[in-house]
Design a protein around this motif. Structure first.
Motif, PDB file in Angstrom:
ATOM      1  N   VAL A 105       0.846  -1.208   0.000  1.00 11.40           N
ATOM      2  CA  VAL A 105       0.000   0.000   0.000  1.00 11.40           C
ATOM      3  C   VAL A 105       0.876   1.251   0.000  1.00 11.40           C
ATOM      4  CG1 VAL A 105      -1.903   1.188   1.174  1.00 11.40           C
ATOM      5  CG2 VAL A 105      -1.703  -1.300   1.335  1.00 11.40           C
ATOM      6  N   VAL A 106       0.462   2.235  -0.785  1.00 11.65           N
ATOM      7  CA  VAL A 106       1.217   3.486  -0.876  1.00 11.65           C
ATOM      8  C   VAL A 106       0.506   4.548  -0.027  1.00 11.65           C
ATOM      9  CG1 VAL A 106       2.139   5.225  -2.475  1.00 11.65           C
ATOM     10  CG2 VAL A 106       1.866   2.852  -3.222  1.00 11.65           C
ATOM     11  N   GLY A 107       1.291   5.466   0.545  1.00  7.39           N
ATOM     12  CA  GLY A 107       0.714   6.551   1.339  1.00  7.39           C
ATOM     13  C   GLY A 107       1.417   6.705   2.664  1.00  7.39           C
ATOM     14  N   SER A 108       0.864   7.552   3.525  1.00  6.19           N
ATOM     15  CA  SER A 108       1.477   7.749   4.842  1.00  6.19           C
ATOM     16  C   SER A 108       1.257   6.488   5.664  1.00  6.19           C
ATOM     17  CB  SER A 108       0.861   8.947   5.540  1.00  6.19           C
ATOM     18  OG  SER A 108      -0.467   8.629   5.889  1.00  6.19           O
ATOM     19  N   LYS A 109       2.015   6.366   6.750  1.00  2.57           N
ATOM     20  CA  LYS A 109       1.921   5.152   7.553  1.00  2.57           C
ATOM     21  C   LYS A 109       0.506   4.972   8.104  1.00  2.57           C
ATOM     22  CE  LYS A 109       4.272   2.411  10.983  1.00  2.57           C
ATOM     23  NZ  LYS A 109       5.144   2.346  12.130  1.00  2.57           N
ATOM     24  N   SER A 110      -0.111   6.087   8.528  1.00  6.05           N
ATOM     25  CA  SER A 110      -1.456   5.965   9.112  1.00  6.05           C
ATOM     26  C   SER A 110      -2.483   5.567   8.037  1.00  6.05           C
ATOM     27  CB  SER A 110      -1.857   7.273   9.789  1.00  6.05           C
ATOM     28  OG  SER A 110      -1.832   8.309   8.846  1.00  6.05           O
ATOM     29  N   GLU A 111      -2.311   6.099   6.841  1.00  2.59           N
ATOM     30  CA  GLU A 111      -3.222   5.723   5.749  1.00  2.59           C
ATOM     31  C   GLU A 111      -3.069   4.235   5.404  1.00  2.59           C
ATOM     32  OE1 GLU A 111      -3.210  10.018   3.367  1.00  2.59           O
ATOM     33  OE2 GLU A 111      -1.933   8.372   2.666  1.00  2.59           O
ATOM     34  N   ALA A 145      -3.920 -13.450   2.802  1.00  2.00           N
ATOM     35  CA  ALA A 145      -3.293 -13.393   1.474  1.00  2.00           C
ATOM     36  C   ALA A 145      -4.175 -12.621   0.490  1.00  2.00           C
ATOM     37  CB  ALA A 145      -3.016 -14.799   0.958  1.00  2.00           C
ATOM     38  N   ILE A 146      -5.488 -12.863   0.562  1.00  2.84           N
ATOM     39  CA  ILE A 146      -6.407 -12.147  -0.346  1.00  2.84           C
ATOM     40  C   ILE A 146      -6.461 -10.668   0.041  1.00  2.84           C
ATOM     41  CG2 ILE A 146      -8.754 -12.048  -1.300  1.00  2.84           C
ATOM     42  CD1 ILE A 146      -9.036 -15.046  -0.569  1.00  2.84           C
ATOM     43  N   ALA A 147      -6.519 -10.419   1.357  1.00  2.82           N
ATOM     44  CA  ALA A 147      -6.539  -9.024   1.831  1.00  2.82           C
ATOM     45  C   ALA A 147      -5.283  -8.285   1.372  1.00  2.82           C
ATOM     46  CB  ALA A 147      -6.638  -9.002   3.354  1.00  2.82           C
ATOM     47  N   ARG A 148      -4.147  -8.935   1.483  1.00  3.27           N
ATOM     48  CA  ARG A 148      -2.884  -8.313   1.066  1.00  3.27           C
ATOM     49  C   ARG A 148      -2.902  -7.973  -0.421  1.00  3.27           C
ATOM     50  NH1 ARG A 148       2.646 -11.698   1.377  1.00  3.27           N
ATOM     51  NH2 ARG A 148       1.460 -12.937  -0.130  1.00  3.27           N
ATOM     52  N   ALA A 149      -3.419  -8.918  -1.225  1.00  2.08           N
ATOM     53  CA  ALA A 149      -3.447  -8.684  -2.670  1.00  2.08           C
ATOM     54  C   ALA A 149      -4.414  -7.551  -3.026  1.00  2.08           C
ATOM     55  CB  ALA A 149      -3.835  -9.965  -3.398  1.00  2.08           C
ATOM     56  N   MET A 150      -5.504  -7.412  -2.238  1.00  2.28           N
ATOM     57  CA  MET A 150      -6.508  -6.369  -2.535  1.00  2.28           C
ATOM     58  C   MET A 150      -6.104  -4.995  -2.000  1.00  2.28           C
ATOM     59  SD  MET A 150     -10.132  -8.314  -1.918  1.00  2.28           S
ATOM     60  CE  MET A 150     -11.092  -6.822  -2.215  1.00  2.28           C
ATOM     61  N   ALA A 151      -5.228  -5.016  -0.999  1.00  2.00           N
ATOM     62  CA  ALA A 151      -4.912  -3.762  -0.296  1.00  2.00           C
ATOM     63  C   ALA A 151      -4.446  -2.617  -1.202  1.00  2.00           C
ATOM     64  CB  ALA A 151      -3.895  -4.037   0.802  1.00  2.00           C
ATOM     65  N   PRO A 152      -3.576  -2.856  -2.187  1.00  2.00           N
ATOM     66  CA  PRO A 152      -3.155  -1.725  -3.050  1.00  2.00           C
ATOM     67  C   PRO A 152      -4.217  -1.334  -4.075  1.00  2.00           C
ATOM     68  CG  PRO A 152      -1.554  -3.547  -3.094  1.00  2.00           C
ATOM     69  CD  PRO A 152      -2.812  -4.071  -2.524  1.00  2.00           C
TER      70      PRO A 152
ATOM     71  N   THR B 440       4.093  -8.361  -7.627  1.00  2.00           N
ATOM     72  CA  THR B 440       2.774  -7.779  -7.903  1.00  2.00           C
ATOM     73  C   THR B 440       2.448  -6.673  -6.890  1.00  2.00           C
ATOM     74  OG1 THR B 440       1.606  -9.399  -6.553  1.00  2.00           O
ATOM     75  CG2 THR B 440       1.842  -9.922  -8.875  1.00  2.00           C
ATOM     76  N   LEU B 441       3.163  -6.670  -5.749  1.00  2.00           N
ATOM     77  CA  LEU B 441       2.977  -5.600  -4.762  1.00  2.00           C
ATOM     78  C   LEU B 441       3.992  -4.472  -5.003  1.00  2.00           C
ATOM     79  CD1 LEU B 441       2.354  -7.893  -1.666  1.00  2.00           C
ATOM     80  CD2 LEU B 441       0.658  -6.487  -2.830  1.00  2.00           C
ATOM     81  N   LYS B 442       4.457  -4.386  -6.225  1.00  2.00           N
ATOM     82  CA  LYS B 442       5.332  -3.301  -6.701  1.00  2.00           C
ATOM     83  C   LYS B 442       6.693  -3.291  -6.011  1.00  2.00           C
ATOM     84  CE  LYS B 442       1.268  -0.442  -7.631  1.00  2.00           C
ATOM     85  NZ  LYS B 442       0.977  -1.113  -8.873  1.00  2.00           N
ATOM     86  N   THR B 443       7.183  -4.464  -5.672  1.00  2.00           N
ATOM     87  CA  THR B 443       8.493  -4.559  -5.031  1.00  2.00           C
ATOM     88  C   THR B 443       9.409  -5.376  -5.923  1.00  2.00           C
ATOM     89  OG1 THR B 443       7.427  -4.479  -2.905  1.00  2.00           O
ATOM     90  CG2 THR B 443       9.683  -5.269  -2.917  1.00  2.00           C
ATOM     91  N   SER B 444      10.468  -4.759  -6.392  1.00  2.00           N
ATOM     92  CA  SER B 444      11.394  -5.475  -7.268  1.00  2.00           C
ATOM     93  C   SER B 444      12.806  -4.969  -7.011  1.00  2.00           C
ATOM     94  CB  SER B 444      11.013  -5.258  -8.730  1.00  2.00           C
ATOM     95  OG  SER B 444      11.068  -3.880  -9.011  1.00  2.00           O
ATOM     96  N   GLY B 445      13.791  -5.631  -7.615  1.00  2.00           N
ATOM     97  CA  GLY B 445      15.191  -5.210  -7.506  1.00  2.00           C
ATOM     98  C   GLY B 445      15.644  -5.034  -6.064  1.00  2.00           C
ATOM     99  N   TRP B 446      16.245  -3.859  -5.799  1.00  2.00           N
ATOM    100  CA  TRP B 446      16.810  -3.601  -4.464  1.00  2.00           C
ATOM    101  C   TRP B 446      15.748  -3.711  -3.372  1.00  2.00           C
ATOM    102  CZ3 TRP B 446      21.728  -3.848  -3.446  1.00  2.00           C
ATOM    103  CH2 TRP B 446      22.664  -3.541  -4.445  1.00  2.00           C
ATOM    104  N   SER B 447      14.511  -3.211  -3.644  1.00  2.00           N
ATOM    105  CA  SER B 447      13.466  -3.268  -2.614  1.00  2.00           C
ATOM    106  C   SER B 447      13.133  -4.712  -2.269  1.00  2.00           C
ATOM    107  CB  SER B 447      12.193  -2.583  -3.073  1.00  2.00           C
ATOM    108  OG  SER B 447      12.479  -1.472  -3.814  1.00  2.00           O
ATOM    109  N   LEU B 448      13.043  -5.545  -3.293  1.00  2.00           N
ATOM    110  CA  LEU B 448      12.739  -6.958  -3.063  1.00  2.00           C
ATOM    111  C   LEU B 448      13.837  -7.580  -2.196  1.00  2.00           C
ATOM    112  CD1 LEU B 448      11.026  -9.498  -3.717  1.00  2.00           C
ATOM    113  CD2 LEU B 448      12.372  -9.775  -5.786  1.00  2.00           C
ATOM    114  N   LEU B 449      15.073  -7.244  -2.548  1.00  2.00           N
ATOM    115  CA  LEU B 449      16.217  -7.783  -1.804  1.00  2.00           C
ATOM    116  C   LEU B 449      16.199  -7.288  -0.354  1.00  2.00           C
ATOM    117  CD1 LEU B 449      18.890  -9.355  -1.803  1.00  2.00           C
ATOM    118  CD2 LEU B 449      20.026  -7.324  -2.639  1.00  2.00           C
ATOM    119  N   ALA B 450      16.014  -5.976  -0.173  1.00  2.00           N
ATOM    120  CA  ALA B 450      16.125  -5.385   1.166  1.00  2.00           C
ATOM    121  C   ALA B 450      14.919  -5.700   2.045  1.00  2.00           C
ATOM    122  CB  ALA B 450      16.307  -3.875   1.045  1.00  2.00           C
TER     123      ALA B 450
END
Lengths: 241, 537
Positions: A105-111, A145-152, B440-450
């Motif tokens: 998920v992208v955004g601030s930590k609280s979001e 696992a499903i929640a994680r995939a849907m989260a973004p 698929t969660l947009k993590t690749s390269g250095w981020s995936l490694l770290a």
């Protein structure tokens, strides 16, 4: 709007032995599609190609009318905006449940935290937010696992045998719950399965693949009818609930 | 085609690692002197036979000791288990040549052990109770009881990561405890055992100190004798090249044997093992089995060295000693960190790019381990001299030759196999679907490694550092040749005394090597114990 379009897709690992041959399909926004077929028929390969984890050897993949993969273009997996759920769950064992769901998920930590908690609540696993994956049951792991995939909030959610390792009653319960959540969230989804029940109880559309070719396609009810008539060899066929 | 960092780095490293080895191998295309003809006609067969005999014996004994103790420690609770668990890696701090020296001192006709028996039972001076150890069986024991921790560590790591459910399934299918170990436990960790065993074999064939002290003719003693005895560096390099070819063959065989034996655990389905509590005779047996290798590989040499040191002199805690110990320690840490980091980058590149060329290249990077330190040092020295003369001297007064860079480079090349094998074993336990999902969660390269791989590889990374640190502290020939002027390490001190068979003098620095080697082993062992992934307990 067409969320996903696949045109004449072919793939092989060894030249001359096609895993997929001229596969074409369309999926509208918010629709749930099931891809059915026996083991080794090419359904997982099709899912991996949509995710960008494999490169097709022929044809093209379009999302929202934009080419994401063909002979000339390849959008990397991390830029495709797809979510993936696999049979093994593949939760990150070093992260707590909440951190697993927050991961993409992208955004601030609280979001990010709020988004993750909302989904955990939706899947009724919020009480395990600060547990590690090995501390919860298989069914709970699958919800996470499903929640994680849907989260973004992906454009398409891809699920590969999502209930493959769970017992029947848990599977039945999860199917109903997951379909409701996907529909409520208008999440365009593709479910790969070898189990008719997954397809019948969850999807709007079904395609059946055998030896890398689509042999049937239509609504879930159509497929049940046709399959019964043609005696396609799958596990037990039950009425759509 | 645009190449990424993950494709360029392995290629660059391949060139740097292979260059010194290539310099040695090129000697095969040069002229062959009369010394070569002499070696070929009279001694080469003996070198090969002794090396094969030694390697076979060590492999068998090391597998029995390393895997057996790892299985007991991982699956059972018995008296002293918590101490034995980490004590089993203590022999890593004892170089084979130091155990060889102490074995000779202990078991020779007039050694400590025979003297003790004679004194206890009032026997004549001609009576000897213990058989001679300066022979191939003696060397097999010396190598096995100093090198088994390599197999123990990787086997233990693999056993820890075995899922309880898999072993329980075996029991429900009618297997008893031994059959579960033999039919399920062992095959599941076979890649790890083979990886550890390869390190032991490479260590054995590239050792010089122990076999020389036992007067056993092997390839390495041949190379050294040709160089120092005949003063013929070209023939020595040609002989070393044969050893190198043997090592490459081993690596290829290892890769081939592991081709279809790569197992990965579905991490989310992982259930930790239950420990069985042992009582009575099984408890005593388990304790004895685990204590014996520690006694032979660590306590016995320490006791003998302490006895020598206390009976002769103990005046080495001066400024010079502290400087030398510091030199040894920081060099080892730099090399260990670099080596482990490179191993992670290379193994990640192979996995991330799924590229077979990178995989083959990675195999060649491990060749340095089997190259005798002395020969590797020659290669590095010649390579650095070339750089100094061709490029560096044009732009600055700094010279690479004789700087710490050469030394660190040699250590990294020599120890890379240790690091790579450990990291590779760690990677085998990370399900590849974890990478798919992360991408698929947009993590690749250095981020995936770290964010994903490094936390899961923490134990492997620390284990890798542990192995490299203990290797570098013991490394002698490369240090002797490449050390900067007026820069000593503890191994250099020990060598000077031991080469002159002044064992009483060598005792104190030998103990120091073992003690300095123990510090990272203890620290890292504690860290490994508290860094198991995915568990609160």
């Amino acid at each position: 709007m067409t969320a996903l379009e696949i045109k004449d897709l072919s793939h092989f690992y060894v030249k001359g032995k096609n895993v997929l041959s001229n596969v074409s399909l369309e999926l509208e926004e918010g629709e749930i599609l099931s891809i059915l077929g026996p083991s080794g028929c090419g359904k997982t390969t099709l899912l991996r190609i949509i995710a960008g984890l494999e490169k097709e050897t022929g044809g093209s993949v379009l999302m929202n009318d934009q080419i994401i993969s063909d002979h000339f273009h390849t959008v990397l997996t991390e830029n495709r905006d797809v979510g993936l759920v696999v049979q093994e769950r593949a939760l990150f064992p070093h992260l707590t449940i909440i951190n697993n769901v927050m991961f993409g998920v992208v955004g601030s930590k609280s979001e990010r935290h709020a988004t993750a908690m909302r989904l955990l609540k939706l899947f009724k696993v919020e009480r395990y937010a600060y547990n590690y994956p090995n501390e919860i049951s298989s069914g709970e792991q699958q919800r996470v696992a499903i929640a994680r995939a849907m989260a973004p909030n992906p454009k398409i959610l891809l699920m590969d045998e999502p209930f493959g390792t769970l017992d029947q009653s848990l599977t039945n319960q999860l199917r109903v719950e997951t379909r409701k959540i996907l529909k409520d969230n208008k999440t365009t989804s593709i479910i790969v399965s070898h189990d008719f029940d997954d397809a019948l109880s969850m999807s709007d559309k079904v395609i059946v693949i055998e030896d890398g070719t689509i042999i049937q396609s239509g609504s879930a009810k159509d497929i049940t009818h046709i399959s019964r008539e043609k005696s396609v060899k799958f596990s037990s066929i039950k009425a759509n609930t | 085609m645009r190449l990424s960092f993950w494709e360029i780095t392995p290629v660059a490293l391949f060139i740097v690692f292979i260059a010194p080895v290539a310099i040695v191998l090129v000697s095969l295309t040069g002229d062959y002197s009369d010394n070569w003809t002499h070696l070929y006609q009279y001694v080469l067969t003996r070198y090969i036979a002794n090396t094969v005999y030694l390697v076979t014996g060590v492999s068998i004994l090391v597998t029995i000791v390393g895997v057996g103790t790892a299985w007991l420690i991982t699956n059972y609770n018995f008296t002293g288990k918590n101490i034995l668990e980490w004590a089993l890696i203590l022999p890593l701090a004892v170089p084979p040549y130091i155990l060889a020296y102490t074995f000779t001192g202990l078991f020779d006709t007039y050694g400590t052990a025979n003297n003790l028996i004679r004194d206890l039972f009032d026997l004549g001076r001609e009576f000897t109770f213990f058989p001679k150890v300066r022979n191939v069986p003696g060397a097999i024991i010396v190598f096995s009881f100093t090198l088994y921790p390599y197999v123990y560590l990787v086997s233990r790591m693999a056993f820890i990561n075995q899922s309880r459910t898999m072993l329980e399934a075996g029991r429900t299918l009618g297997l008893n405890k031994f059959q579960t170990f033999y039919k399920l436990g062992i095959p599941m960790i076979r890649p790890a055992i083979i990886g550890g065993l390869m390190l032991v074999i490479m260590e054995t064939i590239s050792d010089f100190g122990a076999v020389d002290h036992f007067a056993i003719s092997t390839f390495t003693t041949g190379v050294f004798r040709t160089w120092y005895g005949m003063y013929d560096i070209e023939t020595a390099k040609q002989l070393a090249s044969l050893l190198l070819i043997f090592a490459v063959t081993l690596i290829l065989l290892e890769r081939y044997s592991r081709k279809n034996a790569s197992y990965s655990n579905a991490m989310s389905l992982y259930k930790p093992l239950y420990l069985t509590k042992l009582k009575g005779i099984p408890n005593i047996l388990a304790f004895t089995i685990c204590f014996t290798p520690i006694f032979i590989g660590f306590l016995l040499p320490i006791l003998e060295l302490s006895y020598w040191a206390l009976n002769y002199k103990l005046d080495f805690f001066n400024d010079k000693f502290i400087t030398t110990a510091w030199n040894t320690f920081y060099l080892a840490l730099i090399a260990a960190f670099l080596c482990s980091l490179l191993a992670v980058i290379i193994n990640f590149s192979i996995r991330y790019k799924s590229n077979n060329y990178l995989k083959v290249m990675s195999s060649f990077l491990t060749v340095g381990y089997a190259v005798p330190g002395l020969i590797l040092a020659i290669g590095v020295m010649q390579m650095l001299t070339y750089f100094d003369q061709s490029f560096i001297s044009e732009i600055s007064n700094f010279v690479l030759t004789g700087s710490i860079i050469g030394l660190v480079l040699a250590y990294v090349i020599k120890s890379y196999a240790l690091a790579s094998s450990t990291i590779e074993s760690g990677y085998q336990r990370i399900n590849s679907r974890v990478d798919d999902v992360a991408r698929t969660l947009k993590t690749s390269g250095w981020s995936l490694l770290a964010q994903v791989h490094m936390p899961l590889l923490k134990t492997s990374f620390l284990t890798s550092m542990l192995l490299v640190v203990s290797e570098v502290i013991k490394e002698l020939p490369a240090t002797l040749i490449l050390r900067p002027f007026n820069f000593d390490t503890l191994a250099v001190y020990t060598y000077i005394y031991a080469a002159e068979e002044r064992m009483y003098d060598a005792a104190a620095p030998s103990i120091a090597i073992v003690m300095v080697g123990l510090i990272p082993i203890i620290i890292l062992t504690r860290m490994i114990r508290t860094s198991r992934p995915a568990s609160r307990d």
